[in-house]
Design a protein around this motif. Structure first.
Motif, PDB file in Angstrom:
ATOM      1  N   ARG A  67       0.839  -1.207   0.000  1.00  0.00           N
ATOM      2  CA  ARG A  67       0.000   0.000   0.000  1.00  0.00           C
ATOM      3  C   ARG A  67       0.870   1.252   0.000  1.00  0.00           C
ATOM      4  NH1 ARG A  67      -4.985   1.924   0.762  1.00  0.00           N
ATOM      5  NH2 ARG A  67      -5.240   3.836   1.972  1.00  0.00           N
ATOM      6  N   ARG A  68       1.919   1.250   0.800  1.00  0.00           N
ATOM      7  CA  ARG A  68       2.819   2.412   0.859  1.00  0.00           C
ATOM      8  C   ARG A  68       3.516   2.616  -0.482  1.00  0.00           C
ATOM      9  NH1 ARG A  68       4.039   6.631   0.471  1.00  0.00           N
ATOM     10  NH2 ARG A  68       5.877   7.627   1.296  1.00  0.00           N
ATOM     11  N   ILE A  69       3.918   1.542  -1.129  1.00  0.00           N
ATOM     12  CA  ILE A  69       4.547   1.652  -2.450  1.00  0.00           C
ATOM     13  C   ILE A  69       3.557   2.259  -3.443  1.00  0.00           C
ATOM     14  CG2 ILE A  69       5.470   0.341  -4.401  1.00  0.00           C
ATOM     15  CD1 ILE A  69       6.630  -1.645  -2.297  1.00  0.00           C
ATOM     16  N   ALA A  70       2.338   1.741  -3.463  1.00  0.00           N
ATOM     17  CA  ALA A  70       1.324   2.247  -4.395  1.00  0.00           C
ATOM     18  C   ALA A  70       1.043   3.729  -4.147  1.00  0.00           C
ATOM     19  CB  ALA A  70       0.043   1.423  -4.279  1.00  0.00           C
ATOM     20  N   LEU A  71       0.921   4.120  -2.898  1.00  0.00           N
ATOM     21  CA  LEU A  71       0.652   5.530  -2.580  1.00  0.00           C
ATOM     22  C   LEU A  71       1.822   6.428  -2.964  1.00  0.00           C
ATOM     23  CD1 LEU A  71      -1.207   5.131   0.826  1.00  0.00           C
ATOM     24  CD2 LEU A  71      -2.186   5.912  -1.352  1.00  0.00           C
ATOM     25  N   ALA A  72       3.035   5.935  -2.788  1.00  0.00           N
ATOM     26  CA  ALA A  72       4.211   6.728  -3.173  1.00  0.00           C
ATOM     27  C   ALA A  72       4.200   7.003  -4.672  1.00  0.00           C
ATOM     28  CB  ALA A  72       5.502   6.004  -2.771  1.00  0.00           C
ATOM     29  N   ILE A  73       3.840   6.005  -5.459  1.00  0.00           N
ATOM     30  CA  ILE A  73       3.775   6.178  -6.906  1.00  0.00           C
ATOM     31  C   ILE A  73       2.647   7.126  -7.283  1.00  0.00           C
ATOM     32  CG2 ILE A  73       3.328   4.991  -9.094  1.00  0.00           C
ATOM     33  CD1 ILE A  73       6.165   4.607  -7.932  1.00  0.00           C
ATOM     34  N   GLU A  74       1.497   6.985  -6.662  1.00  0.00           N
ATOM     35  CA  GLU A  74       0.385   7.895  -6.944  1.00  0.00           C
ATOM     36  C   GLU A  74       0.739   9.340  -6.606  1.00  0.00           C
ATOM     37  OE1 GLU A  74      -3.374   4.803  -6.521  1.00  0.00           O
ATOM     38  OE2 GLU A  74      -3.125   6.366  -5.009  1.00  0.00           O
ATOM     39  N   ASP A  75       1.518   9.529  -5.555  1.00  0.00           N
ATOM     40  CA  ASP A  75       1.972  10.890  -5.204  1.00  0.00           C
ATOM     41  C   ASP A  75       2.854  11.474  -6.299  1.00  0.00           C
ATOM     42  OD1 ASP A  75       0.621  10.839  -2.810  1.00  0.00           O
ATOM     43  OD2 ASP A  75       2.400  10.420  -1.588  1.00  0.00           O
ATOM     44  N   GLU A  76       3.678  10.641  -6.907  1.00  0.00           N
ATOM     45  CA  GLU A  76       4.603  11.114  -7.949  1.00  0.00           C
ATOM     46  C   GLU A  76       3.959  11.236  -9.319  1.00  0.00           C
ATOM     47  OE1 GLU A  76       7.654  12.479  -7.982  1.00  0.00           O
ATOM     48  OE2 GLU A  76       7.341  12.441  -5.828  1.00  0.00           O
ATOM     49  N   CYS A  77       2.862  10.578  -9.516  1.00  0.00           N
ATOM     50  CA  CYS A  77       2.179  10.572 -10.821  1.00  0.00           C
ATOM     51  C   CYS A  77       0.740  11.046 -10.617  1.00  0.00           C
ATOM     52  CB  CYS A  77       2.200   9.174 -11.426  1.00  0.00           C
ATOM     53  SG  CYS A  77       3.833   8.486 -11.683  1.00  0.00           S
ATOM     54  N   PRO A  78       0.531  12.345 -10.462  1.00  0.00           N
ATOM     55  CA  PRO A  78      -0.817  12.854 -10.196  1.00  0.00           C
ATOM     56  C   PRO A  78      -1.838  12.361 -11.222  1.00  0.00           C
ATOM     57  CG  PRO A  78       0.800  14.613  -9.999  1.00  0.00           C
ATOM     58  CD  PRO A  78       1.522  13.423 -10.566  1.00  0.00           C
ATOM     59  N   GLY A  79      -2.981  11.932 -10.717  1.00  0.00           N
ATOM     60  CA  GLY A  79      -4.047  11.437 -11.573  1.00  0.00           C
ATOM     61  C   GLY A  79      -3.954   9.958 -11.870  1.00  0.00           C
ATOM     62  N   ALA A  80      -2.867   9.311 -11.486  1.00  0.00           N
ATOM     63  CA  ALA A  80      -2.686   7.890 -11.753  1.00  0.00           C
ATOM     64  C   ALA A  80      -3.218   7.055 -10.591  1.00  0.00           C
ATOM     65  CB  ALA A  80      -1.212   7.576 -11.975  1.00  0.00           C
ATOM     66  N   HIS A 123      -5.031  -9.738  -4.840  1.00  0.00           N
ATOM     67  CA  HIS A 123      -4.918  -8.303  -4.587  1.00  0.00           C
ATOM     68  C   HIS A 123      -3.732  -8.035  -3.665  1.00  0.00           C
ATOM     69  CE1 HIS A 123      -5.966  -4.211  -3.645  1.00  0.00           C
ATOM     70  NE2 HIS A 123      -6.020  -4.505  -2.373  1.00  0.00           N
ATOM     71  N   GLY A 124      -2.873  -7.121  -4.081  1.00  0.00           N
ATOM     72  CA  GLY A 124      -1.752  -6.698  -3.245  1.00  0.00           C
ATOM     73  C   GLY A 124      -2.031  -5.322  -2.659  1.00  0.00           C
ATOM     74  N   ALA A 125      -2.257  -4.348  -3.544  1.00  0.00           N
ATOM     75  CA  ALA A 125      -2.596  -2.989  -3.120  1.00  0.00           C
ATOM     76  C   ALA A 125      -3.160  -2.224  -4.308  1.00  0.00           C
ATOM     77  CB  ALA A 125      -1.372  -2.268  -2.577  1.00  0.00           C
ATOM     78  N   SER A 126      -4.246  -1.544  -4.076  1.00  0.00           N
ATOM     79  CA  SER A 126      -4.876  -0.680  -5.077  1.00  0.00           C
ATOM     80  C   SER A 126      -5.636   0.404  -4.316  1.00  0.00           C
ATOM     81  CB  SER A 126      -5.844  -1.466  -5.966  1.00  0.00           C
ATOM     82  OG  SER A 126      -5.203  -2.521  -6.613  1.00  0.00           O
ATOM     83  N   PRO A 127      -4.905   1.293  -3.663  1.00  0.00           N
ATOM     84  CA  PRO A 127      -5.571   2.222  -2.742  1.00  0.00           C
ATOM     85  C   PRO A 127      -6.590   3.162  -3.370  1.00  0.00           C
ATOM     86  CG  PRO A 127      -3.265   2.816  -3.040  1.00  0.00           C
ATOM     87  CD  PRO A 127      -3.475   1.508  -3.715  1.00  0.00           C
ATOM     88  N   SER A 128      -6.490   3.438  -4.664  1.00  0.00           N
ATOM     89  CA  SER A 128      -7.390   4.409  -5.272  1.00  0.00           C
ATOM     90  C   SER A 128      -8.289   3.847  -6.367  1.00  0.00           C
ATOM     91  CB  SER A 128      -6.569   5.575  -5.845  1.00  0.00           C
ATOM     92  OG  SER A 128      -5.798   6.176  -4.822  1.00  0.00           O
ATOM     93  N   LEU A 129      -8.102   2.601  -6.725  1.00  0.00           N
ATOM     94  CA  LEU A 129      -8.975   1.990  -7.737  1.00  0.00           C
ATOM     95  C   LEU A 129     -10.321   1.667  -7.106  1.00  0.00           C
ATOM     96  CD1 LEU A 129      -6.585  -0.429  -9.628  1.00  0.00           C
ATOM     97  CD2 LEU A 129      -7.862   1.460 -10.630  1.00  0.00           C
ATOM     98  N   PRO A 130     -11.380   1.677  -7.911  1.00  0.00           N
ATOM     99  CA  PRO A 130     -12.690   1.321  -7.366  1.00  0.00           C
ATOM    100  C   PRO A 130     -12.682  -0.090  -6.775  1.00  0.00           C
ATOM    101  CG  PRO A 130     -12.888   2.180  -9.609  1.00  0.00           C
ATOM    102  CD  PRO A 130     -11.428   2.003  -9.328  1.00  0.00           C
ATOM    103  N   GLU A 131     -13.372  -0.254  -5.665  1.00  0.00           N
ATOM    104  CA  GLU A 131     -13.442  -1.550  -4.999  1.00  0.00           C
ATOM    105  C   GLU A 131     -13.981  -2.632  -5.944  1.00  0.00           C
ATOM    106  OE1 GLU A 131     -12.717  -4.319  -2.250  1.00  0.00           O
ATOM    107  OE2 GLU A 131     -12.166  -2.224  -2.026  1.00  0.00           O
ATOM    108  N   GLU A 132     -14.886  -2.251  -6.842  1.00  0.00           N
ATOM    109  CA  GLU A 132     -15.449  -3.209  -7.793  1.00  0.00           C
ATOM    110  C   GLU A 132     -14.366  -3.749  -8.723  1.00  0.00           C
ATOM    111  OE1 GLU A 132     -16.694   0.105  -7.795  1.00  0.00           O
ATOM    112  OE2 GLU A 132     -18.100  -0.385  -6.198  1.00  0.00           O
ATOM    113  N   TYR A 133     -13.434  -2.892  -9.129  1.00  0.00           N
ATOM    114  CA  TYR A 133     -12.337  -3.331  -9.992  1.00  0.00           C
ATOM    115  C   TYR A 133     -11.462  -4.339  -9.243  1.00  0.00           C
ATOM    116  CZ  TYR A 133      -8.278  -3.435 -12.991  1.00  0.00           C
ATOM    117  OH  TYR A 133      -7.260  -3.866 -13.796  1.00  0.00           O
TER     118      TYR A 133
END
Length: 191
Positions: A57-70, A86-96
């Motif tokens: 989750r921390r890795i995914a959030l770090a990447i999202e911080d560096e790539c706005p909108g991703a 599932h490993g981590a998808s902090p911002s993807l829709p739960e349905e996905y």
């Protein structure tokens, strides 16, 4: 962000008549510093025994911080190497997340599954126009995803064990930049 140096401009009587100012763009250096700080933080979490879920989750959030909108997504292979978990998808829709969690790699239309199957990075600046299975296009359409890049993650022996992907809601004109960013963190996912 810029750095600057300012020096007085003097005339023949040594009076200050102006200044010479030199500016230098330090955007890339600052970005590299942020990325290194994120890597260090993640490695510290790993060393402290943080759970796999917390680290991914921390890795995914770090990447999202560096790539706005991703929207970052990390999927890992099950112990048999046949299904994505599932490993981590902090911002993807739960349905996905539910639609891909537990899905078999073979025949799956997600970008993560395609990167795992091929063992190669996948860059799709416009999924709707890409030469990919209809299942991939349908999954993207259903969840509002328009572009994607994904890299396979390998363990120390070179076996693909996961996939790290970035999704965007719009056609992406510079997907290689996203690919380079996540590729730089793929080794942390492997650890």
């Amino acid at each position: 962000p810029v750095e600057y140096v300012c020096a007085p401009l003097r005339d023949e009587r040594n009076s200050i008549r102006g200044a010479v100012v030199s500016f230098r763009d330090v955007s890339e250096r600052r970005r590299a510093e942020r990325m290194q700080a994120a890597r260090t933080s993640i490695l510290e979490r790993i060393a402290a025994g943080a759970s796999l879920e917390a680290v991914l989750r921390r890795i995914a959030l770090a990447i999202e911080d560096e790539c706005p909108g991703a929207l970052a997504s990390i999927v890992v292979l099950d112990s048999e190497g046949r299904r994505m978990r599932h490993g981590a998808s902090p911002s993807l829709p739960e349905e996905y997340v539910r639609a891909t969690d537990g899905a078999e790699i073979d025949g799956n239309g997600s970008a993560g599954a395609m990167a795992i199957r091929s063992g190669l990075p996948l860059v799709l600046p416009d999924i709707a126009a890409a030469d990919v299975p209809d299942a991939c296009k349908e999954l993207a359409r259903r969840y509002g995803v328009r572009s994607c890049c994904s890299v396979p993650v390998r363990d120390a022996a070179g076996t693909v064990i996961a996939s790290f992907a970035l999704y965007r809601a719009a056609v992406h004109v510079k997907p290689r930049a996203d690919l380079d960013t996540i590729a730089g963190f793929a080794n942390l996912v492997s650890i």
